[in-house]
Motif scaffolding. Sequence first.
Motif, PDB file in Angstrom:
ATOM      1  N   SER A  15      -6.091   1.984  11.336  1.00  0.00           N
ATOM      2  CA  SER A  15      -5.266   2.609  10.790  1.00  0.00           C
ATOM      3  C   SER A  15      -4.056   1.786  10.282  1.00  0.00           C
ATOM      4  CB  SER A  15      -4.524   3.519  11.811  1.00  0.00           C
ATOM      5  OG  SER A  15      -3.859   2.640  12.754  1.00  0.00           O
ATOM      6  N   LYS A  16      -4.105   0.633  10.744  1.00  0.00           N
ATOM      7  CA  LYS A  16      -3.103  -0.652  10.276  1.00  0.00           C
ATOM      8  C   LYS A  16      -3.818  -1.255   8.852  1.00  0.00           C
ATOM      9  CE  LYS A  16      -0.885  -2.269  14.130  1.00  0.00           C
ATOM     10  NZ  LYS A  16      -0.691  -3.642  15.205  1.00  0.00           N
ATOM     11  N   GLU A  17      -5.079  -1.029   8.743  1.00  0.00           N
ATOM     12  CA  GLU A  17      -5.770  -1.785   7.492  1.00  0.00           C
ATOM     13  C   GLU A  17      -5.905  -0.550   6.315  1.00  0.00           C
ATOM     14  OE1 GLU A  17      -9.292  -3.405   8.865  1.00  0.00           O
ATOM     15  OE2 GLU A  17      -8.165  -4.842  10.101  1.00  0.00           O
ATOM     16  N   ALA A  18      -5.788   0.575   6.680  1.00  0.00           N
ATOM     17  CA  ALA A  18      -6.065   1.731   5.681  1.00  0.00           C
ATOM     18  C   ALA A  18      -4.865   1.723   4.614  1.00  0.00           C
ATOM     19  CB  ALA A  18      -6.005   3.040   6.456  1.00  0.00           C
ATOM     20  N   GLY A  19      -5.191   1.865   3.410  1.00  0.00           N
ATOM     21  CA  GLY A  19      -4.468   2.163   2.446  1.00  0.00           C
ATOM     22  C   GLY A  19      -4.078   0.923   1.519  1.00  0.00           C
ATOM     23  N   PHE A  20      -3.164   0.905   0.591  1.00  0.00           N
ATOM     24  CA  PHE A  20      -2.799  -0.165  -0.418  1.00  0.00           C
ATOM     25  C   PHE A  20      -1.736  -1.214   0.102  1.00  0.00           C
ATOM     26  CE2 PHE A  20      -4.587   3.307  -2.872  1.00  0.00           C
ATOM     27  CZ  PHE A  20      -5.753   2.762  -3.154  1.00  0.00           C
ATOM     28  N   THR A  21      -1.697  -2.238  -0.071  1.00  0.00           N
ATOM     29  CA  THR A  21      -0.792  -3.061   0.377  1.00  0.00           C
ATOM     30  C   THR A  21       0.222  -3.283  -1.038  1.00  0.00           C
ATOM     31  OG1 THR A  21      -1.905  -5.276  -0.503  1.00  0.00           O
ATOM     32  CG2 THR A  21      -2.215  -4.763   1.711  1.00  0.00           C
ATOM     33  N   LEU A  22       1.409  -3.780  -0.720  1.00  0.00           N
ATOM     34  CA  LEU A  22       2.183  -3.953  -1.986  1.00  0.00           C
ATOM     35  C   LEU A  22       1.922  -4.864  -2.731  1.00  0.00           C
ATOM     36  CD1 LEU A  22       5.104  -3.172  -3.053  1.00  0.00           C
ATOM     37  CD2 LEU A  22       6.282  -4.559  -1.548  1.00  0.00           C
ATOM     38  N   ILE A  23       1.434  -6.090  -2.343  1.00  0.00           N
ATOM     39  CA  ILE A  23       0.918  -7.252  -3.147  1.00  0.00           C
ATOM     40  C   ILE A  23      -0.422  -6.657  -4.034  1.00  0.00           C
ATOM     41  CG2 ILE A  23      -0.252  -9.362  -3.129  1.00  0.00           C
ATOM     42  CD1 ILE A  23       2.752  -9.407  -2.463  1.00  0.00           C
ATOM     43  N   GLY A  24      -1.265  -5.660  -3.455  1.00  0.00           N
ATOM     44  CA  GLY A  24      -2.291  -5.258  -4.164  1.00  0.00           C
ATOM     45  C   GLY A  24      -1.971  -4.347  -5.427  1.00  0.00           C
ATOM     46  N   MET A  25      -0.851  -3.757  -5.139  1.00  0.00           N
ATOM     47  CA  MET A  25      -0.199  -2.548  -6.048  1.00  0.00           C
ATOM     48  C   MET A  25       0.422  -3.275  -7.169  1.00  0.00           C
ATOM     49  SD  MET A  25      -1.026   0.294  -5.325  1.00  0.00           S
ATOM     50  CE  MET A  25      -0.036   1.512  -6.434  1.00  0.00           C
ATOM     51  N   LEU A  26       1.228  -4.553  -6.902  1.00  0.00           N
ATOM     52  CA  LEU A  26       1.990  -5.232  -7.969  1.00  0.00           C
ATOM     53  C   LEU A  26       0.963  -6.102  -8.672  1.00  0.00           C
ATOM     54  CD1 LEU A  26       4.850  -6.595  -5.694  1.00  0.00           C
ATOM     55  CD2 LEU A  26       5.015  -4.958  -7.540  1.00  0.00           C
ATOM     56  N   ILE A  27      -0.301  -6.424  -8.248  1.00  0.00           N
ATOM     57  CA  ILE A  27      -1.297  -7.151  -9.055  1.00  0.00           C
ATOM     58  C   ILE A  27      -1.758  -6.025  -9.883  1.00  0.00           C
ATOM     59  CG2 ILE A  27      -3.296  -8.231  -9.038  1.00  0.00           C
ATOM     60  CD1 ILE A  27      -2.355  -9.715  -6.393  1.00  0.00           C
ATOM     61  N   ALA A  28      -2.163  -5.010  -9.362  1.00  0.00           N
ATOM     62  CA  ALA A  28      -2.601  -3.930 -10.353  1.00  0.00           C
ATOM     63  C   ALA A  28      -1.852  -3.549 -11.590  1.00  0.00           C
ATOM     64  CB  ALA A  28      -3.169  -2.705  -9.657  1.00  0.00           C
ATOM     65  N   VAL A  29      -0.455  -3.310 -11.214  1.00  0.00           N
ATOM     66  CA  VAL A  29       0.409  -2.807 -12.160  1.00  0.00           C
ATOM     67  C   VAL A  29       0.556  -4.050 -13.215  1.00  0.00           C
ATOM     68  CG1 VAL A  29       2.998  -2.364 -12.630  1.00  0.00           C
ATOM     69  CG2 VAL A  29       1.781  -1.222 -10.768  1.00  0.00           C
ATOM     70  N   GLY A  30       0.850  -5.372 -12.777  1.00  0.00           N
ATOM     71  CA  GLY A  30       0.811  -6.315 -13.712  1.00  0.00           C
ATOM     72  C   GLY A  30      -0.529  -6.578 -14.689  1.00  0.00           C
TER      73      GLY A  30
END
Length: 144
Positions: A15-30
Motif C-alpha cells: 500500500s505504501k508503494e502503490a500509486g505515483f510519486t510526486l517526482i514521477g509526476m513532475l518528470i512526466a509533466v516536464g
Amino acid sequence: MKTKMTSRMRNNRQSKEAGFTLIGMLIAVGIVAILAMIAVPKFTSAIASANTARIQADLSTINTAISVYEIENGEYPENIGDLGNYLQNTKPKPPTGKCYINGSETKIPEGGYDIDRSTHQATCGGKKIAEFSKTKDTENVDQG
C-alpha cells in the motif's frame, strides 16, 4: 501467527508503494512540456506553409482564368467578377492567419484577391504570386 504477520507486512508495504510519486509526476509533466515546446512552433509553421501554398494555387488558378478570358474575349477582365464563366467561385477568399511573403512569416494581406490592371495578373492584397514564398527570391519579385 508468523504467516499472518508476514502477510500483513506485505500488504502494508504494497500500500505504501502503490500509486505515483510526486517526482514521477513532475518528470512526466516536464517531458510533455518539452515536447509541446518543440511541436507548437512546427505546427504554426506548417499552417503558414499551407496558407502560402493555398494562396499560390488560388493566384495560379486566377491567372489561368485571366489568360483564357483574354484569349476568348480579346481583352483582359476588369475584375475577378468578370471571370464568372472561368472560375467555380467568383468571390474567392484567401485563408486567414499567417503566410510566407518573401521568406518572412507575416499576416495574410488584407484586401483579398484582385487583378493588377497594369500587369493583368492576380494579386492577393496587392502581392503577386512570386512574392508568396518561404524563401526570399528577389529575382522573381522584381520581374513578377
